[in-house]
Design a protein around this motif. Structure first.
Motif, PDB file in Angstrom:
ATOM      1  N   ALA A 126      57.815  60.524  84.042  1.00 33.98           N
ATOM      2  CA  ALA A 126      58.777  60.171  85.445  1.00 33.98           C
ATOM      3  C   ALA A 126      59.850  60.663  84.596  1.00 33.98           C
ATOM      4  CB  ALA A 126      58.954  58.706  85.746  1.00 33.98           C
ATOM      5  N   MET A 127      60.015  59.880  82.376  1.00 36.29           N
ATOM      6  CA  MET A 127      60.408  59.471  81.931  1.00 36.29           C
ATOM      7  C   MET A 127      60.576  61.441  80.745  1.00 36.29           C
ATOM      8  SD  MET A 127      59.698  56.420  79.445  1.00 36.29           S
ATOM      9  CE  MET A 127      60.929  56.973  78.285  1.00 36.29           C
ATOM     10  N   GLU A 128      59.595  62.345  80.733  1.00 40.38           N
ATOM     11  CA  GLU A 128      60.103  63.888  80.704  1.00 40.38           C
ATOM     12  C   GLU A 128      60.503  64.409  81.715  1.00 40.38           C
ATOM     13  OE1 GLU A 128      56.650  67.121  80.054  1.00 40.38           O
ATOM     14  OE2 GLU A 128      56.228  65.402  80.538  1.00 40.38           O
ATOM     15  N   LEU A 129      60.561  64.063  82.994  1.00 37.22           N
ATOM     16  CA  LEU A 129      61.270  64.689  83.720  1.00 37.22           C
ATOM     17  C   LEU A 129      62.525  64.101  83.954  1.00 37.22           C
ATOM     18  CD1 LEU A 129      59.499  64.935  87.231  1.00 37.22           C
ATOM     19  CD2 LEU A 129      60.057  66.454  85.517  1.00 37.22           C
ATOM     20  N   GLU A 130      62.949  62.913  83.998  1.00 39.96           N
ATOM     21  CA  GLU A 130      63.908  62.091  83.781  1.00 39.96           C
ATOM     22  C   GLU A 130      64.865  62.881  82.327  1.00 39.96           C
ATOM     23  OE1 GLU A 130      65.907  60.659  86.240  1.00 39.96           O
ATOM     24  OE2 GLU A 130      64.310  61.100  86.991  1.00 39.96           O
ATOM     25  N   GLN A 131      64.649  62.983  81.014  1.00 37.87           N
ATOM     26  CA  GLN A 131      65.389  63.459  80.289  1.00 37.87           C
ATOM     27  C   GLN A 131      65.404  64.709  79.819  1.00 37.87           C
ATOM     28  OE1 GLN A 131      65.140  61.145  76.418  1.00 37.87           O
ATOM     29  NE2 GLN A 131      66.104  62.895  77.351  1.00 37.87           N
ATOM     30  N   ARG A 132      64.658  66.028  80.892  1.00 33.74           N
ATOM     31  CA  ARG A 132      65.371  66.672  81.476  1.00 33.74           C
ATOM     32  C   ARG A 132      66.195  67.318  81.600  1.00 33.74           C
ATOM     33  NH1 ARG A 132      59.682  70.701  82.765  1.00 33.74           N
ATOM     34  NH2 ARG A 132      58.559  69.848  81.080  1.00 33.74           N
ATOM     35  N   ALA A 133      66.362  65.773  82.990  1.00 32.85           N
ATOM     36  CA  ALA A 133      67.107  66.146  83.811  1.00 32.85           C
ATOM     37  C   ALA A 133      68.442  65.411  82.900  1.00 32.85           C
ATOM     38  CB  ALA A 133      67.271  65.396  85.658  1.00 32.85           C
ATOM     39  N   HIS A 134      68.756  64.678  82.450  1.00 26.06           N
ATOM     40  CA  HIS A 134      69.482  63.725  81.452  1.00 26.06           C
ATOM     41  C   HIS A 134      69.365  64.037  79.901  1.00 26.06           C
ATOM     42  CE1 HIS A 134      69.157  61.609  85.288  1.00 26.06           C
ATOM     43  NE2 HIS A 134      70.332  61.818  85.417  1.00 26.06           N
TER      44      HIS A 134
END
Length: 259
Positions: free
Chosen positions: A71-79
């Motif tokens: 989840a953190m990897e996905l959110e880092q990509r999005a932000h």
């Protein structure tokens, strides 16, 4: 897809092999401000599953941290312009609690007691600002959260019973879970399939196994026995994680030098 290409879900086992993991997060909560994105993972359980750092250390509870990593990897990509931080990982045991009635008790007091029965267990961030976002009641001193396993003592600090760690320890447990999954995957590739169920304290791998009737495991048989896992103190767990990570990194470096 973006999910299929997550590094958190692709664990390298060797130069030619990798382990691709798949799963479904029950609940993902996000809190965003100008500079940060805070990530909270919740896994719903119908039983009485409790987060146990010792079990995680022995490789028995990797799911929550794995989901957090993804989840953190996905959110880092999005932000990409923001700092993505862990807020917490929790189990929520689905139940309909019953509490004893108290004479002349207010409805608010009753609701508070019910909430305590439903309190999640897991690991929260120790950052005071994040804790206040998880539970506004934690802005006060000498209070215990009704939603997460955290209490604030009278001096304003975390109580000894609180299950909360700083960002550095979250990063350590994140890396350790990746290391542990890689280790398990490599053992699978080597063909390790011995009948060696774990036993830790009063729990063992056979308690809720649906295949006991068909399994040939029996302690009375020669060669059969539980793989007994030690109960380890919290401070020893963190030290052990660091040491295993260092040993793994050293081994990888030595392989690179030989090439």
């Amino acid at each position: 897809s973006a999910i299929d290409n997550l590094k958190a879900m692709k664990i390298r086992l060797s130069e030619d092999e990798e382990l691709l993991l798949k799963g479904r997060i029950d609940r993902l909560d996000l809190c965003e401000d100008e500079k940060h994105v805070y990530v909270k993972i919740i896994d719903y359980k119908s039983g009485s599953t409790a987060f146990d750092l010792v079990a995680l250390y022995h490789g028995l509870q990797l799911q929550l941290v794995l989901y957090l990593n993804a989840a953190m990897e996905l959110e880092q990509r999005a932000h990409p312009d923001k700092n993505v931080l862990p807020a917490g990982i929790f189990y929520y045991n689905i139940k309909d609690p019953i509490v004893d009635c108290v004479e002349k008790e207010s409805e608010e007091s009753l609701n508070q007691r019910l909430l305590k029965q439903l309190r999640m267990n897991g690991l929260a961030s120790a950052d005071p600002e994040i804790l206040k976002r998880l539970d506004k009641g934690l802005e006060e001193k000498g209070v215990s959260s009704n939603s997460i396993p955290v209490s604030i003592n009278k001096s304003g600090g975390l109580s000894k019973t609180s299950s909360a760690v700083d960002e550095e320890h979250f990063e350590l447990v994140s890396g350790y879970v990746k290391h542990k999954i890689q280790e398990i995957g490599q053992r699978i590739l080597k063909g390790e399939a011995s009948v060696s169920p774990y036993e830790m304290g009063q729990r063992n791998a056979c308690q809720y196994c649906p295949y006991q009737g068909a399994c040939g495991f029996d302690e009375k048989k020669e060669g059969c026995g539980y793989r007994r896992l030690a109960q380890v103190k919290s401070e020893e767990i963190w030290k052990g994680m660091e040491e295993q990570m260092q040993e793994s990194e050293k081994a990888e470096n030595e392989k690179g030098e030989k090439k």
